[in-house]
Design a protein around this motif. Structure first.
Motif, PDB file in Angstrom:
ATOM      1  N   GLY A   1      39.278  49.054   4.481  1.00 17.87           N
ATOM      2  CA  GLY A   1      40.189  49.954   3.781  1.00 17.87           C
ATOM      3  C   GLY A   1      40.184  51.394   4.239  1.00 17.87           C
ATOM      4  N   ASN A   2      39.039  51.908   4.692  1.00 21.74           N
ATOM      5  CA  ASN A   2      38.948  53.324   5.063  1.00 21.74           C
ATOM      6  C   ASN A   2      39.204  53.620   6.538  1.00 21.74           C
ATOM      7  N   LEU A   3      39.416  52.592   7.363  1.00 22.15           N
ATOM      8  CA  LEU A   3      39.629  52.831   8.790  1.00 22.15           C
ATOM      9  C   LEU A   3      40.926  53.590   9.011  1.00 22.15           C
ATOM     10  N   ARG A   4      40.866  54.690   9.754  1.00 25.88           N
ATOM     11  CA  ARG A   4      42.025  55.543  10.001  1.00 25.88           C
ATOM     12  C   ARG A   4      42.413  55.609  11.472  1.00 25.88           C
ATOM     13  N   GLU A   5      41.439  55.365  12.376  1.00 24.55           N
ATOM     14  CA  GLU A   5      41.714  55.542  13.801  1.00 24.55           C
ATOM     15  C   GLU A   5      41.199  54.368  14.623  1.00 24.55           C
ATOM     16  N   LEU A   6      42.103  53.812  15.426  1.00 26.77           N
ATOM     17  CA  LEU A   6      41.763  52.843  16.451  1.00 26.77           C
ATOM     18  C   LEU A   6      42.183  53.505  17.761  1.00 26.77           C
ATOM     19  N   HIS A   7      41.236  54.011  18.509  1.00 23.02           N
ATOM     20  CA  HIS A   7      41.551  54.743  19.733  1.00 23.02           C
ATOM     21  C   HIS A   7      41.987  53.790  20.843  1.00 23.02           C
ATOM     22  N   ASP A   8      42.854  54.286  21.726  1.00 26.83           N
ATOM     23  CA  ASP A   8      43.359  53.474  22.830  1.00 26.83           C
ATOM     24  C   ASP A   8      42.218  52.739  23.526  1.00 26.83           C
ATOM     25  N   GLY A   9      42.446  51.467  23.799  1.00 29.00           N
ATOM     26  CA  GLY A   9      41.467  50.677  24.538  1.00 29.00           C
ATOM     27  C   GLY A   9      40.303  50.173  23.722  1.00 29.00           C
ATOM     28  N   TRP A  10      40.329  50.357  22.415  1.00 29.55           N
ATOM     29  CA  TRP A  10      39.194  49.961  21.575  1.00 29.55           C
ATOM     30  C   TRP A  10      38.807  48.500  21.792  1.00 29.55           C
ATOM     31  N   CYS A  11      39.791  47.660  22.136  1.00 30.46           N
ATOM     32  CA  CYS A  11      39.477  46.244  22.380  1.00 30.46           C
ATOM     33  C   CYS A  11      40.144  45.744  23.656  1.00 30.46           C
ATOM     34  N   SER A  12      40.191  46.571  24.685  1.00 32.42           N
ATOM     35  CA  SER A  12      40.811  46.147  25.938  1.00 32.42           C
ATOM     36  C   SER A  12      39.991  45.034  26.583  1.00 32.42           C
TER      37      SER A  12
ATOM     38  N   GLU B   1      32.599  52.462   4.934  1.00 30.91           N
ATOM     39  CA  GLU B   1      32.926  53.873   5.186  1.00 30.91           C
ATOM     40  C   GLU B   1      33.494  54.088   6.590  1.00 30.91           C
ATOM     41  N   LEU B   2      33.635  53.023   7.370  1.00 32.27           N
ATOM     42  CA  LEU B   2      34.123  53.133   8.747  1.00 32.27           C
ATOM     43  C   LEU B   2      35.505  53.771   8.764  1.00 32.27           C
ATOM     44  N   ARG B   3      35.635  54.860   9.547  1.00 30.50           N
ATOM     45  CA  ARG B   3      36.901  55.584   9.643  1.00 30.50           C
ATOM     46  C   ARG B   3      37.490  55.574  11.054  1.00 30.50           C
ATOM     47  N   SER B   4      36.626  55.378  12.080  1.00 26.14           N
ATOM     48  CA  SER B   4      37.111  55.508  13.450  1.00 26.14           C
ATOM     49  C   SER B   4      36.390  54.545  14.388  1.00 26.14           C
ATOM     50  N   ILE B   5      37.183  53.901  15.264  1.00 30.10           N
ATOM     51  CA  ILE B   5      36.635  53.081  16.340  1.00 30.10           C
ATOM     52  C   ILE B   5      37.138  53.708  17.633  1.00 30.10           C
ATOM     53  N   ASN B   6      36.203  54.151  18.462  1.00 31.26           N
ATOM     54  CA  ASN B   6      36.542  54.903  19.669  1.00 31.26           C
ATOM     55  C   ASN B   6      36.889  54.018  20.868  1.00 31.26           C
ATOM     56  N   LYS B   7      37.325  54.684  21.928  1.00 30.46           N
ATOM     57  CA  LYS B   7      37.769  54.014  23.148  1.00 30.46           C
ATOM     58  C   LYS B   7      36.740  53.023  23.671  1.00 30.46           C
ATOM     59  N   PHE B   8      37.227  51.848  24.003  1.00 31.28           N
ATOM     60  CA  PHE B   8      36.466  50.797  24.667  1.00 31.28           C
ATOM     61  C   PHE B   8      35.241  50.320  23.883  1.00 31.28           C
TER      62      PHE B   8
END
Length: 127
Positions: A47-58, A26-33
């Motif tokens: 399949g359900n991921l919609r958002e990878l916020h800037d810096g999620w894996c900096s 059900e994961l939809r969003s991974i936030n900054k850093f």
């Protein structure tokens, strides 16, 4: 049933080397850093991921393999699995944003459809 991974959630977890989510996550969003400064080598985008916020894996210098579920409509793998691309408009059919580049990339071809490159898309850790 996790839907969101918050800012700084796994920041500097040096023991973290692999992150996998089942296709039906059900994961939809991974936030900054969220995964910054970890030792991740492999990561899966469900399949359900919609958002990878800037810096999620900096600052993640070992992340050389990301898989994207075939069910995911927002992200895709291109250039021999070197790039993850996304959409600036989820309703569009066009992948126009580079969101991630494998950290071992030496030579990359940016697709003609790309209009922007996300912050930290090519980011390495500087020791």
């Amino acid at each position: 049933s996790v839907e969101e991974i918050g800012k700084f959630c796994f920041l500097a977890c040096k023991g973290l080397v692999c992150v996998n989510f089942p296709d039906d996550s059900e994961l939809r969003s991974i936030n900054k850093f969220a995964f910054s400064e970890t030792s991740i080598k492999k990561f899966s985008i469900p399949g359900n991921l919609r958002e990878l916020h800037d810096g999620w894996c900096s600052g993640v210098s070992n992340l050389n393999y990301i898989s994207v579920s075939e069910k995911n409509r927002c992200f895709s793998v291109v250039d021999n699995e070197q790039l993850i691309v996304g959409k600036s408009d989820e309703s569009s059919e066009i992948f126009d944003v580079v969101v991630f580049a494998a950290r071992n990339v030496i030579d990359v071809v940016i697709p003609a459809s790309i209009r922007s490159i996300s912050s930290f898309a090519f980011s390495l850790r500087i020791d």
